[in-house]
Structures are given as C-alpha cells and as structure tokens.
Design a protein around this motif. Structure first.
Motif, PDB file in Angstrom:
ATOM      1  N   ALA A  12       0.797  -1.260   0.132  1.00 38.53           N
ATOM      2  CA  ALA A  12       0.022   0.103   0.093  1.00 38.53           C
ATOM      3  C   ALA A  12       0.923   1.397  -0.045  1.00 38.53           C
ATOM      4  O   ALA A  12       0.507   2.312  -0.668  1.00 38.53           O
ATOM      5  CB  ALA A  12      -0.949  -0.156   1.283  1.00 38.53           C
ATOM      6  N   GLN A  39       2.130   1.812  -3.576  1.00 44.18           N
ATOM      7  CA  GLN A  39       1.109   2.064  -4.351  1.00 44.18           C
ATOM      8  C   GLN A  39       0.870   3.633  -4.098  1.00 44.18           C
ATOM      9  O   GLN A  39       0.407   4.435  -5.071  1.00 44.18           O
ATOM     10  CB  GLN A  39      -0.060   1.229  -4.179  1.00 44.18           C
ATOM     11  N   ALA A  40       1.195   4.168  -2.965  1.00 45.30           N
ATOM     12  CA  ALA A  40       1.207   5.502  -2.513  1.00 45.30           C
ATOM     13  C   ALA A  40       2.461   6.307  -3.041  1.00 45.30           C
ATOM     14  O   ALA A  40       2.366   7.582  -2.760  1.00 45.30           O
ATOM     15  CB  ALA A  40       0.959   5.603  -1.172  1.00 45.30           C
ATOM     16  N   VAL A  75      -4.640  -6.293  -0.644  1.00 43.35           N
ATOM     17  CA  VAL A  75      -4.555  -4.949  -1.308  1.00 43.35           C
ATOM     18  C   VAL A  75      -4.118  -5.055  -2.856  1.00 43.35           C
ATOM     19  O   VAL A  75      -4.594  -4.083  -3.602  1.00 43.35           O
ATOM     20  CB  VAL A  75      -3.313  -3.900  -0.757  1.00 43.35           C
ATOM     21  N   PRO A 127      -8.539  -5.115  -3.843  1.00 48.51           N
ATOM     22  CA  PRO A 127      -8.317  -3.642  -3.620  1.00 48.51           C
ATOM     23  C   PRO A 127      -9.409  -2.730  -3.093  1.00 48.51           C
ATOM     24  O   PRO A 127      -9.184  -1.998  -2.081  1.00 48.51           O
ATOM     25  CB  PRO A 127      -7.728  -2.954  -4.735  1.00 48.51           C
ATOM     26  N   LYS A 136      -4.770   0.587   3.443  1.00 46.98           N
ATOM     27  CA  LYS A 136      -4.409   1.789   2.841  1.00 46.98           C
ATOM     28  C   LYS A 136      -4.387   3.068   3.408  1.00 46.98           C
ATOM     29  O   LYS A 136      -3.434   3.729   3.394  1.00 46.98           O
ATOM     30  CB  LYS A 136      -5.326   1.688   1.328  1.00 46.98           C
ATOM     31  N   ASN A 156      -1.307   5.505   4.633  1.00 43.72           N
ATOM     32  CA  ASN A 156      -1.355   6.878   4.611  1.00 43.72           C
ATOM     33  C   ASN A 156      -0.722   7.492   5.925  1.00 43.72           C
ATOM     34  O   ASN A 156      -0.163   8.692   5.855  1.00 43.72           O
ATOM     35  CB  ASN A 156      -2.901   7.415   4.231  1.00 43.72           C
TER      36      ASN A 156
END
Length: 280
Positions: A41, A44-45, A238, A242, A251, A255
């Motif tokens: 995650a 992916q960020a 994820v 997702p 996710k 963050n």
C-alpha cells in the motif's frame, strides 16, 4: 567494529529513511500479512519500500508472495555476493531482502560478520524511503534486537488472550531492558471498529497498570474472508481485492505511516539501524 561503523556514519551518502519493525509476539496473528499489505500500500502511494524478512530461521515473505529466491542474506555474510544482488522485486515494485532458511541468527554472528553486515547495508545501492522489518514470531533475542533498533515498533495483536499476553510480554521486555517506550498497535482480524477499540482497551488496561509505555492505535483491520482467498493466490489483499474492507484499512494505515516523522541524525540513518541491531 565500532571505529568502522563510526566511519560509515560520516559517509556523505548516508540514507535518511524510516525504519519500522512489525512484531507482536505470538505467531498466527497475521504479522507478515500486515507487513506486506502495508508495504505494498505504501508502494502504491508512491513510496520506495524495502522489506527485510527478519525471520532468519524460517523465511516466509517470499513464500507468501509466490516468489522464487536464488540467494539470501546468508550468501551476503559468506562474501559470495553483495546485498543488492539478493534483493528481489515484489508486487507494486516493493523490494525484498530474503531471509535465510537455516538456523543462523544475528546474535550468533562473529565480529567479522557484524562488520560485514554493516558494510553491506552501508554500500546498498538500492534506493528506498521506508524499511519494513518483518520480525519472527515469539519474543526471542532476535525479535527484541530488531524491535529496539527500529525507529517505530508496530505491534500486531488479535482479540485472543494469548495474543494480548504475548504482546504485553514483548512490550515489557522492550521497555524494561531496551528503553523502548512507544508502541504503535494494529488491532488485526476484528469483527468491527468497536471490537478493535475494545481490544486496544484491554491492552492499555494492563499496560497502564504495570508498564511505563505509551500506546497508539494506528489501525483496525477487519476480519475479511478475502484475506484467506488472497493468501491461497499467493497475493496480498490490497493487490487481489483492493476494494475490500481489509484492503481499505491497510491503505489508510499506509497513509498514516507516510506522515510519521523521520528522526534527526543519527537514528534516521540506515547504518545507525544496523549498528543498533548488532550492538551487544
């Protein structure tokens, strides 16, 4: 070894990174699943993530992802290759340092191997922002070493008496013997947000009474049948599902991790992490 390590700290290309140890004491709480889902995650960020499989006796990160490993950290220690040579790529571009499948542990390394490991990490060419250390199950010296060396310790706990007891025991040892007093808690495989809050309450009830530690609930991961399905596919949730509740929770955790501060020198440097790890 200390002179050499001090010299490494003075290198101009010291890497300012975030080091997070994922632990929890008891096996079966989903620790590696949390490590990998959080890592992917984060990737992916937009973060460059390196995962260290720190279960040096029973490697499992590569198995969970269905990856083939040719060489591992034992080949680095033997001088057969460099650390960059053993790194493999996982989903979403995360990088993985595979563990050994033998019985060698960090505490058994010779002084020469200690220095060699520090040198290997200091010469690492692979660029990354966050190092996720997936520790072994239990509360062995190896788990304690990785946990005390990291900047943040993220404890995975389930709503089971044995999980809460083992998590408490790990915090007790780290706070009493290693000066670790802040812990981030992931309530895993719970049926609801309320159950996650109640689980955290059970943990803080005993720590507030007996330990001088500060706990922060950073994630509540719901029980999700899709996790089991993704494991069978040798994928993480994820990636495989997702939009599922658990994936969304991971996710959200990623963050939060992005916003955790990196300590000022020297604890934000990779070499410092390795020195702390190998300090006897």
């Amino acid at each position: 070894m200390l002179d050499q390590a001090s010299g490494l700290r003075r290198m101009q290309d010291l890497k300012q990174i975030k080091v997070i140890a994922v632990s929890g004491g008891k096996g079966g709480v989903g620790k590696t699943n949390v490590s990998l889902n959080t890592s992917i995650a984060l990737a992916q960020a937009g973060k460059r993530v390196l995962v260290l499989d720190a279960d040096l006796g029973l490697a499992n990160v590569d198995v969970m992802l269905g990856l083939r490993v040719q060489r591992n950290i034992s080949h680095v220690l033997s001088g057969e290759c460099e650390l960059d040579d053993i790194i493999i790529e996982g989903p979403s571009g995360i990088k993985i340092i595979p563990a050994t499948s033998g019985s060698q542990s960090m505490v058994d390394l010779t002084p020469a191997e200690h220095a060699g490991l520090i040198r290997a990490f200091s010469e690492l060419k692979t660029e990354f922002d966050i190092l996720i250390v997936d520790t072994a199950a239990g509360i062995s010296d190896m788990v304690l070493s990785f946990s005390r060396a990291a900047q943040d310790v993220m404890l995975v706990v389930c709503d089971e008496p044995t999980s809460i007891t083992d998590c408490y025991a790990l915090m007790k040892l780290l706070s009493r013997d290693h000066g670790v007093f802040k812990f981030k808690v992931v309530a895993n495989m719970v049926r609801s947000q309320r159950e996650g809050q109640q689980l955290f309450g059970k943990l803080t009830k005993v720590t507030d009474r007996f330990l001088d530690v500060a706990l922060e609930l950073v994630a509540i991961i719901p029980f999700d049948e899709n996790i089991r399905k993704s494991v069978r596919k040798q994928k993480v949730i994820v990636e495989a599902f997702p939009a599922s509740p658990a994936a969304m929770a991971f996710k959200d955790l990623a963050n939060k991790v992005c916003k955790w501060p990196i300590p000022h020198q020297p604890s934000g440097h990779l070499e410092f992490f390795i020195e702390q790890l190998l300090e006897q």
